[in-house]
Scaffold this motif. Structure first.
Motif, PDB file in Angstrom:
ATOM      1  N   LYS A 139       0.816  -1.203   0.000  1.00  0.00           N
ATOM      2  CA  LYS A 139       0.000   0.000   0.000  1.00  0.00           C
ATOM      3  C   LYS A 139       0.854   1.260   0.000  1.00  0.00           C
ATOM      4  O   LYS A 139       0.400   2.315  -0.335  1.00  0.00           O
ATOM      5  CB  LYS A 139      -0.917   0.011   1.231  1.00  0.00           C
ATOM      6  N   ALA A 140       2.117   1.135   0.403  1.00  0.00           N
ATOM      7  CA  ALA A 140       3.022   2.269   0.416  1.00  0.00           C
ATOM      8  C   ALA A 140       4.448   1.763   0.349  1.00  0.00           C
ATOM      9  O   ALA A 140       4.754   0.664   0.813  1.00  0.00           O
ATOM     10  CB  ALA A 140       2.815   3.108   1.672  1.00  0.00           C
ATOM     11  N   GLU A 141       5.302   2.562  -0.242  1.00  0.00           N
ATOM     12  CA  GLU A 141       6.729   2.257  -0.264  1.00  0.00           C
ATOM     13  C   GLU A 141       7.461   3.065   0.804  1.00  0.00           C
ATOM     14  O   GLU A 141       8.422   2.593   1.396  1.00  0.00           O
ATOM     15  CB  GLU A 141       7.318   2.548  -1.647  1.00  0.00           C
TER      16      GLU A 141
ATOM     17  N   SER B 296      10.017  12.146  10.201  1.00  0.00           N
ATOM     18  CA  SER B 296      10.594  10.832   9.939  1.00  0.00           C
ATOM     19  C   SER B 296      10.213  10.378   8.544  1.00  0.00           C
ATOM     20  O   SER B 296       9.122  10.672   8.052  1.00  0.00           O
ATOM     21  CB  SER B 296      10.123   9.804  10.975  1.00  0.00           C
ATOM     22  N   VAL B 297      11.135   9.657   7.907  1.00  0.00           N
ATOM     23  CA  VAL B 297      10.885   9.025   6.614  1.00  0.00           C
ATOM     24  C   VAL B 297      11.199   7.548   6.797  1.00  0.00           C
ATOM     25  O   VAL B 297      12.329   7.177   7.128  1.00  0.00           O
ATOM     26  CB  VAL B 297      11.760   9.621   5.497  1.00  0.00           C
ATOM     27  N   ILE B 298      10.195   6.701   6.613  1.00  0.00           N
ATOM     28  CA  ILE B 298      10.332   5.261   6.784  1.00  0.00           C
ATOM     29  C   ILE B 298      10.155   4.556   5.444  1.00  0.00           C
ATOM     30  O   ILE B 298       9.147   4.779   4.756  1.00  0.00           O
ATOM     31  CB  ILE B 298       9.290   4.694   7.777  1.00  0.00           C
ATOM     32  N   LYS B 299      11.139   3.767   5.056  1.00  0.00           N
ATOM     33  CA  LYS B 299      11.008   2.911   3.877  1.00  0.00           C
ATOM     34  C   LYS B 299      10.320   1.626   4.341  1.00  0.00           C
ATOM     35  O   LYS B 299      10.808   0.940   5.225  1.00  0.00           O
ATOM     36  CB  LYS B 299      12.378   2.610   3.280  1.00  0.00           C
ATOM     37  N   VAL B 300       9.187   1.291   3.745  1.00  0.00           N
ATOM     38  CA  VAL B 300       8.357   0.195   4.247  1.00  0.00           C
ATOM     39  C   VAL B 300       8.739  -1.148   3.653  1.00  0.00           C
ATOM     40  O   VAL B 300       8.771  -2.159   4.355  1.00  0.00           O
ATOM     41  CB  VAL B 300       6.859   0.499   3.987  1.00  0.00           C
ATOM     42  N   ASN B 301       9.017  -1.189   2.370  1.00  0.00           N
ATOM     43  CA  ASN B 301       9.272  -2.459   1.686  1.00  0.00           C
ATOM     44  C   ASN B 301      10.728  -2.603   1.269  1.00  0.00           C
ATOM     45  O   ASN B 301      11.348  -1.620   0.863  1.00  0.00           O
ATOM     46  CB  ASN B 301       8.375  -2.573   0.444  1.00  0.00           C
ATOM     47  N   PRO B 302      11.312  -3.784   1.317  1.00  0.00           N
ATOM     48  CA  PRO B 302      10.717  -5.061   1.747  1.00  0.00           C
ATOM     49  C   PRO B 302      10.695  -5.217   3.261  1.00  0.00           C
ATOM     50  O   PRO B 302      10.098  -6.149   3.786  1.00  0.00           O
ATOM     51  CB  PRO B 302      11.638  -6.104   1.109  1.00  0.00           C
TER      52      PRO B 302
ATOM     53  N   LEU C 228      16.606   5.392  -5.642  1.00  0.00           N
ATOM     54  CA  LEU C 228      17.213   4.778  -6.818  1.00  0.00           C
ATOM     55  C   LEU C 228      16.206   3.850  -7.505  1.00  0.00           C
ATOM     56  O   LEU C 228      15.187   3.476  -6.904  1.00  0.00           O
ATOM     57  CB  LEU C 228      18.462   4.008  -6.403  1.00  0.00           C
ATOM     58  N   PRO C 229      16.437   3.491  -8.761  1.00  0.00           N
ATOM     59  CA  PRO C 229      15.466   2.648  -9.490  1.00  0.00           C
ATOM     60  C   PRO C 229      15.112   1.344  -8.788  1.00  0.00           C
ATOM     61  O   PRO C 229      14.000   0.832  -8.963  1.00  0.00           O
ATOM     62  CB  PRO C 229      16.175   2.390 -10.829  1.00  0.00           C
ATOM     63  N   ASP C 230      16.030   0.792  -7.983  1.00  0.00           N
ATOM     64  CA  ASP C 230      15.732  -0.458  -7.284  1.00  0.00           C
ATOM     65  C   ASP C 230      15.015  -0.232  -5.954  1.00  0.00           C
ATOM     66  O   ASP C 230      14.751  -1.184  -5.212  1.00  0.00           O
ATOM     67  CB  ASP C 230      17.010  -1.265  -7.053  1.00  0.00           C
ATOM     68  N   GLY C 231      14.685   1.025  -5.644  1.00  0.00           N
ATOM     69  CA  GLY C 231      13.968   1.336  -4.408  1.00  0.00           C
ATOM     70  C   GLY C 231      14.860   1.690  -3.244  1.00  0.00           C
ATOM     71  O   GLY C 231      14.364   2.121  -2.198  1.00  0.00           O
TER      72      GLY C 231
ATOM     73  N   ILE D 217       7.530   3.385  -6.557  1.00  0.00           N
ATOM     74  CA  ILE D 217       8.917   3.798  -6.745  1.00  0.00           C
ATOM     75  C   ILE D 217       9.003   4.716  -7.964  1.00  0.00           C
ATOM     76  O   ILE D 217       8.740   4.300  -9.092  1.00  0.00           O
ATOM     77  CB  ILE D 217       9.843   2.580  -6.951  1.00  0.00           C
ATOM     78  N   ASP D 218       9.320   5.968  -7.721  1.00  0.00           N
ATOM     79  CA  ASP D 218       9.586   6.947  -8.775  1.00  0.00           C
ATOM     80  C   ASP D 218      10.982   7.483  -8.476  1.00  0.00           C
ATOM     81  O   ASP D 218      11.170   8.266  -7.544  1.00  0.00           O
ATOM     82  CB  ASP D 218       8.535   8.061  -8.739  1.00  0.00           C
ATOM     83  N   SER D 219      11.978   7.019  -9.226  1.00  0.00           N
ATOM     84  CA  SER D 219      13.360   7.322  -8.875  1.00  0.00           C
ATOM     85  C   SER D 219      13.684   8.796  -9.060  1.00  0.00           C
ATOM     86  O   SER D 219      13.150   9.468  -9.938  1.00  0.00           O
ATOM     87  CB  SER D 219      14.318   6.466  -9.697  1.00  0.00           C
ATOM     88  N   GLY D 220      14.558   9.286  -8.188  1.00  0.00           N
ATOM     89  CA  GLY D 220      14.969  10.677  -8.203  1.00  0.00           C
ATOM     90  C   GLY D 220      14.916  11.272  -6.804  1.00  0.00           C
ATOM     91  O   GLY D 220      14.704  10.558  -5.822  1.00  0.00           O
ATOM     92  N   GLU D 221      15.104  12.589  -6.731  1.00  0.00           N
ATOM     93  CA  GLU D 221      15.183  13.240  -5.422  1.00  0.00           C
ATOM     94  C   GLU D 221      13.817  13.728  -4.930  1.00  0.00           C
ATOM     95  O   GLU D 221      13.036  14.319  -5.679  1.00  0.00           O
ATOM     96  CB  GLU D 221      16.124  14.443  -5.471  1.00  0.00           C
TER      97      GLU D 221
END
Length: 201
Positions: free
Chosen positions: A50-52, A149-155, A182-185, A124-128
């Motif tokens: 549901k979110a990255e 805070s910025v939380i990366k959820v996946n994986p 980055l493109p790979d998340g 995932i939309d790569s860039g700043e």
């Protein structure tokens, strides 16, 4: 900084606003608990994402002042309280301090003390990306310390950034963080170099 010409529309029902805020907190805690207890269950295809990334902006409980969140994606699109969806970004919660945070339950006034805004990146939309906070309105004319805070959820849950910025007065804007997806998340180049977003409107 130019004044914002927009006025807010009144909230429909503060009770539902409070319930939604509690639901967001519950879902976030559930995701963290699920990741910690059973990471093998999160293989591709088992649970729909549901979110990255989840961006959370908060300031002290019961603080009456209105802080706004602004997020810019790599294409220059902006999410803020008058533009809740842009690209893969979504403003899930616009908090206005203590405004509309009281309800009447069984004849008693109940106050929701939590001050929190939440932005999700749903792909995932790569860039700043740039995360800014602005001091939209003041009820007590005092500085406000804002936590971001910025939380990366996946994986799996990963803290990309956590920090505080001080907004001294109404009209102030500050860059909390900038980060590159980055493109790979994965995430690189996390920094706090200032970048103005509010003046672009």
């Amino acid at each position: 900084m130019p004044s914002r010409r927009h006025t807010r529309e009144p909230e429909v029902d503060p009770f539902y606003d409070m319930l939604f805020n509690m639901l967001i907190a519950f879902v976030f805690c559930f995701i963290i608990a699920l990741l910690a207890m059973n990471p093998k269950a999160l293989k591709a295809g088992d649970i729909p994402s549901k979110a990255e990334f989840i961006i959370t902006v908060s300031w002290p409980d019961m603080n009456p002042n209105d802080i706004d969140t602004w997020v810019q994606d790599p294409s220059g699109r902006l999410v803020w309280f008058r533009n809740r969806e842009a690209g893969l970004m979504h403003l899930d919660r616009d908090d206005r301090g203590l405004t509309n945070d009281t309800i009447i339950v069984n004849g008693h006034v109940v106050v929701n003390p939590l001050n929190q805004e939440v932005v999700t990146l749903r792909g995932i939309d790569s860039g700043e990306y740039t995360v800014n906070v602005s001091y939209y309105d003041s009820k007590d004319m005092k500085p406000v310390e804002v936590s971001v805070s910025v939380i990366k959820v996946n994986p799996k849950a990963e803290v990309v950034y956590y920090g505080q910025v001080m907004l001294a007065r109404k009209g102030d804007e500050a860059t909390a963080c900038r980060f590159t997806v980055l493109p790979d998340g994965s995430v690189a180049n996390v920094n706090t170099l200032p970048k103005t977003l509010v003046e672009r409107i």
